[in-house]
Design a protein around this motif. Structure first.
Motif, short mmCIF file in Angstrom:
data_model
loop_
_atom_site.label_atom_id
_atom_site.label_comp_id
_atom_site.label_asym_id
_atom_site.label_seq_id
_atom_site.Cartn_x
_atom_site.Cartn_y
_atom_site.Cartn_z
N TYR A 1 7.99 2.02 -80.57
CA TYR A 1 8.56 3.64 -81.04
C TYR A 1 8.01 3.63 -82.47
CZ TYR A 1 11.19 3.69 -76.83
OH TYR A 1 11.77 3.95 -75.52
N PRO A 2 7.88 4.60 -82.87
CA PRO A 2 7.35 5.88 -82.35
C PRO A 2 6.45 5.95 -81.64
CG PRO A 2 7.06 6.24 -84.68
CD PRO A 2 7.58 4.80 -84.47
N TYR A 3 6.09 6.82 -80.65
CA TYR A 3 4.64 7.25 -80.07
C TYR A 3 4.48 8.54 -79.37
CZ TYR A 3 7.15 6.31 -75.40
OH TYR A 3 7.94 6.39 -74.30
N ILE A 4 3.29 8.78 -79.21
CA ILE A 4 3.18 10.03 -78.40
C ILE A 4 2.46 9.91 -77.29
CG2 ILE A 4 1.49 12.06 -78.43
CD1 ILE A 4 1.73 11.71 -81.81
N ALA A 5 2.55 10.61 -76.20
CA ALA A 5 2.07 10.54 -74.87
C ALA A 5 1.59 11.74 -74.56
CB ALA A 5 3.06 10.37 -73.72
N ILE A 6 0.31 11.97 -74.20
CA ILE A 6 -0.57 13.30 -74.06
C ILE A 6 -0.60 13.10 -72.21
CG2 ILE A 6 -2.61 14.62 -74.61
CD1 ILE A 6 -2.85 12.43 -76.95
N ASN A 7 -0.15 14.65 -71.76
CA ASN A 7 -0.62 14.49 -70.44
C ASN A 7 -1.01 15.95 -70.13
OD1 ASN A 7 0.61 12.28 -68.79
ND2 ASN A 7 2.15 12.79 -70.46
N LYS A 8 -1.90 16.04 -68.92
CA LYS A 8 -2.61 17.40 -68.56
C LYS A 8 -1.50 17.88 -67.62
CE LYS A 8 -6.28 19.61 -66.15
NZ LYS A 8 -7.72 19.49 -65.59
N ILE A 9 -0.81 18.83 -67.62
CA ILE A 9 0.09 19.27 -66.74
C ILE A 9 -0.41 20.39 -65.63
CG2 ILE A 9 2.43 20.80 -66.77
CD1 ILE A 9 2.41 18.06 -67.99
N SER A 10 -1.39 21.16 -66.10
CA SER A 10 -2.04 21.97 -65.02
C SER A 10 -3.23 22.51 -65.69
CB SER A 10 -1.21 23.35 -64.72
OG SER A 10 -0.78 24.00 -65.89
N GLY A 11 -4.36 23.17 -64.91
CA GLY A 11 -5.56 23.39 -65.38
C GLY A 11 -6.01 24.37 -64.48
N VAL A 12 -6.86 25.30 -64.79
CA VAL A 12 -7.48 26.32 -64.09
C VAL A 12 -8.90 26.65 -64.65
CG1 VAL A 12 -5.84 28.14 -62.98
CG2 VAL A 12 -6.30 28.14 -65.57
N VAL A 13 -9.90 26.88 -63.78
CA VAL A 13 -11.21 27.25 -64.19
C VAL A 13 -11.41 28.66 -64.23
CG1 VAL A 13 -13.60 27.13 -63.29
CG2 VAL A 13 -12.25 25.16 -63.03
#
Length: 125
Positions: free
Chosen positions: A36-48
């Protein structure tokens, strides 16, 4: 590609890496041994976009873990500052617009760490 471009942008931003080591900015779930400390990046949803098959709109979540409330708040503030109303190119991705959707706070009583979760919509091609 968008996630790695976002990670690269954060790692290249001094205001962020002053608070979080560059190697502590992760895509997806960090290792159990992450410091720690840290950052986590995630894609939750997406649309075209139906009008343009190349245009996309993804909801990206930034989970900012800090040792203290002040530390976690500073991290999420700098991440927000990087992307708030951002337009331009990151890596090979042309960002048309970024909208911050919400920021939520949590305390993890197991680890004693403070967490801010920020969601943002990225429109890009």
């Amino acid at each position: 590609m968008i996630l790695s471009d976002i990670q690269t942008k954060l790692r290249a931003t001094g205001a962020v890496t002053t608070l979080v080591k560059s190697e502590s900015i992760y895509i997806g779930q960090p290792a159990q041994t992450a410091s720690y400390p840290y950052i986590a990046i995630n894609k939750i949803s997406g649309v075209v976009n139906n009008n343009d098959s190349k245009a996309k709109r993804d909801r990206i979540q930034f989970t900012c873990w800090g040792n203290t409330l002040i530390n976690a708040d500073a991290i999420v503030t700098e991440v927000r500052n990087v992307f708030y109303r951002f337009t331009g190119t990151i890596g090979l991705t042309n960002i048309g617009n970024v909208q911050i959707d919400n920021i939520n706070y949590m305390y993890d009583s197991t680890t004693g760490k403070h967490i801010f979760i920020m969601d943002a919509f990225f429109q890009y091609v």
